[in-house]
Design a protein around this motif. Structure first.
Motif, PDB file in Angstrom:
ATOM      1  N   ALA A 133     -20.475 -24.834  28.164  1.00 28.16           N
ATOM      2  CA  ALA A 133     -21.584 -25.252  27.298  1.00 28.16           C
ATOM      3  C   ALA A 133     -22.911 -25.195  28.053  1.00 28.16           C
ATOM      4  O   ALA A 133     -22.995 -25.549  29.231  1.00 28.16           O
ATOM      5  CB  ALA A 133     -21.335 -26.659  26.775  1.00 28.16           C
TER       6      ALA A 133
ATOM      7  N   ARG B  36     -29.550 -25.331  18.856  1.00 24.21           N
ATOM      8  CA  ARG B  36     -29.342 -24.229  17.925  1.00 24.21           C
ATOM      9  C   ARG B  36     -29.997 -24.550  16.584  1.00 24.21           C
ATOM     10  O   ARG B  36     -30.111 -25.707  16.201  1.00 24.21           O
ATOM     11  CB  ARG B  36     -27.827 -23.979  17.734  1.00 24.21           C
TER      12      ARG B  36
ATOM     13  N   GLU C  79     -19.873 -24.937  20.775  1.00 25.43           N
ATOM     14  CA  GLU C  79     -21.175 -24.279  20.622  1.00 25.43           C
ATOM     15  C   GLU C  79     -21.015 -22.903  19.974  1.00 25.43           C
ATOM     16  O   GLU C  79     -21.785 -22.524  19.087  1.00 25.43           O
ATOM     17  CB  GLU C  79     -21.843 -24.128  21.994  1.00 25.43           C
TER      18      GLU C  79
ATOM     19  N   GLY D 112     -20.696 -30.557  22.348  1.00 23.25           N
ATOM     20  CA  GLY D 112     -20.800 -29.155  21.973  1.00 23.25           C
ATOM     21  C   GLY D 112     -21.350 -28.960  20.573  1.00 23.25           C
ATOM     22  O   GLY D 112     -22.067 -27.996  20.299  1.00 23.25           O
TER      23      GLY D 112
END
Length: 335
Positions: free
Chosen positions: A133, A138, A204, A239
């Protein structure tokens, strides 16, 4: 994951209770069109409400794959099961399993499948190399279901919220992280089979950049309070970088699943532990609502309990499978 042929015959084996057959129950509840019946061995304590069939009857009904619908502690294939599997292979069934004990590691099953020309599908095997990670923020939005214990309804909650958002024409994806979710949707990451250092990176990758108004509904695993499975929960939190948490609870439990000396935490304890951990990765994370699995309660008892939780927590409290996920989605869109 290579395509698993449908329809399925669900193998409940000698599951001691209903909870042990949660894989079969999940498929039956969310993809009933993919199933012809159930196969139960003598002494099976579970029933997912499908016609009981022999292997031969399942084939005559069109079943192509025998799906191992049992999630036992440790994920092992017993010798008693293997006899049924060899018979199924001889009848032309593919076999699909989400257990830690892999079909491909059983020489007799591999040899039988090769001779019969059928496929063995191990769902709980990572199919790619995942990165460590990186914590990069995002685009898009993410909701993670967290539980006071294992098997309290985290997957059902995420599936129900995804279905409700799609019904409204909103942008939404269910992100499977366990064998049942993968068998239901056909894709995902078997997170508890990923090497520990790469679990958060796998999450992720599972929840990539998306449109600003798109929601990923991440299937929760384990519990921060479960001594056996807390690590996978932590990887999902960091994550996933969730914008919202849905707290999930099953109120009739007397102890943590598989840990009779440990009591379930309260919803308040889960909130107070999970939120600071989630805010390490996403400082704006908020608890949006409460999902309560009321399957073992009557209607009046369930409504009274949900009302009490809602007053106590100051958040919408619903059973999304029993009542629908509308109020949880409303709360999610309001944060």
């Amino acid at each position: 994951m290579s395509e698993i042929k449908r329809p399925y015959l669900l193998f409940l084996g000698d599951a001691p209770d209903q909870l042990a057959a949660k894989v079969a129950q999940g498929i039956r509840d969310w993809r009933p069109e993919n199933v012809v019946g159930q196969y139960r061995m003598d002494g099976c304590g579970a029933d997912v409400g499908l016609p009981d069939m022999s292997l031969a009857e399942g084939r005559r009904a069109g079943a192509q794959t025998l799906v191992i619908g049992v999630a036992n502690r440790g994920g092992v294939i017993s010798q008693a099961w293997k006899g049924v599997m060899r018979e199924a292979i001889a009848l032309g069934y593919d076999i699909a399993s989400g257990l830690h004990n892999l079909l491909r590691d059983e020489p007799d099953l591999v040899a039988a499948a090769r001779e019969a020309g059928v496929q063995l599908h191990d769902v709980r095997v990572p199919e790619e190399d995942y990165p460590i990670a990186n914590g990069r923020k995002r685009s898009g939005r993410r909701c993670l279901a967290l539980g006071t214990d294992c098997s309290v309804g985290k997957m059902y909650t995420a599936l129900a919220m995804d279905r409700e958002m799609k019904r409204r024409g909103l942008k939404s994806s269910f992100r499977a992280t366990g064998q049942t979710g993968i068998l239901i949707t056909g894709s995902g990451v078997p997170l508890d089979a990923v090497v520990a250092d790469f679990m958060a990176g796998a999450v992720e990758q599972l929840t990539p950049d998306s449109d600003p108004d798109h929601w990923d509904h991440i299937e929760g695993q384990g519990s921060l309070f479960h001594l056996s499975y807390s690590g996978v929960t932590m990887a999902l939190i960091h994550g996933g970088q969730p914008d919202a948490l849905i707290l999930c609870h099953e109120p009739t439990r007397t102890h943590m699943r598989g840990l009779p000396d440990y009591a379930l935490p309260s919803l308040e304890a889960l909130r107070d532990l999970a939120l600071p951990i989630a805010r390490v990765a996403n400082p704006d994370c908020a608890v949006a609502g409460i999902s309560v699995n009321t399957q073992h309660m009557g209607e009046d008892e369930a409504l009274a309990y949900l009302g009490e939780v809602e007053r106590r927590m100051g958040l919408p409290a619903v059973d999304p499978f029993r009542q629908g996920a509308g109020r949880l989605v409303d709360a999610l869109l309001a944060i």
